[in-house]
Scaffold this active site. Structure first.
Site, PDB file in Angstrom:
ATOM      1  N   GLY A 116      -7.644  -3.323   0.559  1.00 30.96           N
ATOM      2  CA  GLY A 116      -7.965  -2.405  -0.520  1.00 30.96           C
ATOM      3  C   GLY A 116      -7.027  -2.561  -1.707  1.00 30.96           C
ATOM      4  O   GLY A 116      -7.406  -2.300  -2.849  1.00 30.96           O
ATOM      5  N   ASP A 121      -6.836  -0.028   5.917  1.00 26.10           N
ATOM      6  CA  ASP A 121      -7.896   0.785   5.328  1.00 26.10           C
ATOM      7  C   ASP A 121      -8.816   1.360   6.397  1.00 26.10           C
ATOM      8  O   ASP A 121      -9.406   2.427   6.198  1.00 26.10           O
ATOM      9  CB  ASP A 121      -8.699  -0.053   4.325  1.00 26.10           C
ATOM     10  CG  ASP A 121      -7.842  -0.530   3.179  1.00 26.10           C
ATOM     11  OD1 ASP A 121      -7.263   0.315   2.483  1.00 26.10           O
ATOM     12  OD2 ASP A 121      -7.713  -1.758   2.989  1.00 26.10           O
ATOM     13  N   GLU A 159      -0.762 -10.596   3.328  1.00 24.38           N
ATOM     14  CA  GLU A 159      -0.552  -9.717   4.473  1.00 24.38           C
ATOM     15  C   GLU A 159      -0.921 -10.422   5.776  1.00 24.38           C
ATOM     16  O   GLU A 159      -0.228 -10.286   6.781  1.00 24.38           O
ATOM     17  CB  GLU A 159      -1.386  -8.443   4.305  1.00 24.38           C
ATOM     18  CG  GLU A 159      -0.855  -7.512   3.226  1.00 24.38           C
ATOM     19  CD  GLU A 159      -1.772  -6.345   2.944  1.00 24.38           C
ATOM     20  OE1 GLU A 159      -1.269  -5.307   2.477  1.00 24.38           O
ATOM     21  OE2 GLU A 159      -2.993  -6.467   3.175  1.00 24.38           O
ATOM     22  N   THR A 197       1.227   3.840   2.149  1.00 20.37           N
ATOM     23  CA  THR A 197       2.012   4.185   3.330  1.00 20.37           C
ATOM     24  C   THR A 197       3.189   3.230   3.486  1.00 20.37           C
ATOM     25  O   THR A 197       4.290   3.637   3.872  1.00 20.37           O
ATOM     26  CB  THR A 197       1.144   4.155   4.594  1.00 20.37           C
ATOM     27  OG1 THR A 197      -0.038   4.928   4.359  1.00 20.37           O
ATOM     28  CG2 THR A 197       1.878   4.737   5.787  1.00 20.37           C
ATOM     29  N   GLY A 253       0.808  -1.204   0.000  1.00 20.97           N
ATOM     30  CA  GLY A 253       0.000   0.000   0.000  1.00 20.97           C
ATOM     31  C   GLY A 253       0.843   1.257   0.000  1.00 20.97           C
ATOM     32  O   GLY A 253       2.075   1.220   0.116  1.00 20.97           O
TER      33      GLY A 253
END
Length: 233
Positions: free
Chosen positions: A98, A86, A105, A31, A29
């Site tokens: 997302g 998310d 993960e 971040t 993602g």
């Protein structure tokens, strides 16, 4: 610009949980990618770590930033997983997926001594469910699985779930995860009992994994405009 600044502050604070000699779980993602860039800078300065990526995209960004990688089958546990989310509620329950990487993960998070989650302020919620809950499913009979997911969420107290197949950017072909599965996005508005939803979803044969991450995160770092707020369980 505010959200990006908050993400950068959260990612910088997450570096405080990294020490030389660690094997890290590397989340996916936007971040997480900021974190990888900062981690790469620390590695250039002498930090000695290696990482297990949770997606092909994460592996690419890690390599671009000089982060050494190790195959997941060559480790038996990880010291810390650094990842985004998310949604995060006050009990550190998460919705993830997302980016369609939720299965890998969750595998990595479960194998880690500590899961550290980085978010900007917009990801904090009182009750999970405003963000559609991703459910990773086997392509075989996915429409049957979708009906069972709808029934399971209703049984768990979700008022009017809307289960939709996630498609690629062209809007036609189904999105395929790194593991070769489909994603069903479940618009719930609110999930009143995440543990109950978790239980019912796990009973469905076609469900590979879902995006409720319960009892995994012990540190949540919230990026703010000028700093990061660290919360620990």
């Amino acid at each position: 610009m505010g959200a990006e600044r908050q993400k950068a502050h959260a990612a910088a604070a997450a570096l405080g949980y990294v020490e030389s000699g660690m094997t890290l779980g590397l989340g996916s993602g936007s971040t997480a990618e900021i974190f990888l860039r900062l981690l790469g800078e620390r590695i250039k300065d002498g930090l000695d770590v290696r990482g297990v990526p949770t997606s092909q995209r994460t592996a690419e960004v890690a390599r671009e930033n000089g982060v050494p990688l190790i195959e997941v089958d060559h480790v038996d546990h990880l010291a810390v997983t650094i990842d985004g989310a998310d949604e995060v509620d006050g009990r550190f329950q998460l919705i993830k997926g997302g980016g369609a990487c939720l299965l890998r993960e969750k595998i990595i998070a479960h194998a880690s001594d500590l899961m550290v989650v980085m978010v900007d302020e917009s990801k904090l919620v009182d009750t999970l469910g405003k963000f559609p809950l991703p459910v990773e499913v086997d392509p075989f009979g996915f429409s049957l699985t979708a009906k069972q997911i709808y029934d399971a969420l209703k049984k768990a107290g979700v008022a009017a779930p809307d289960v939709q197949l996630r498609r690629k950017g062209d809007g036609l072909a189904p999105l395929i995860t790194d593991g070769g599965h489909y994603i069903l996005d479940c618009a719930c508005s609110a999930i009143p009992d995440a543990a109950l939803a978790d239980r019912y979803l796990k009973e469905i044969p076609g469900v590979v994994e879902h995006g409720l991450f319960l009892g995994l995160a012990r540190v949540v770092i919230v990026g703010e405009d000028n700093e990061a707020r660290v919360m620990e369980l």
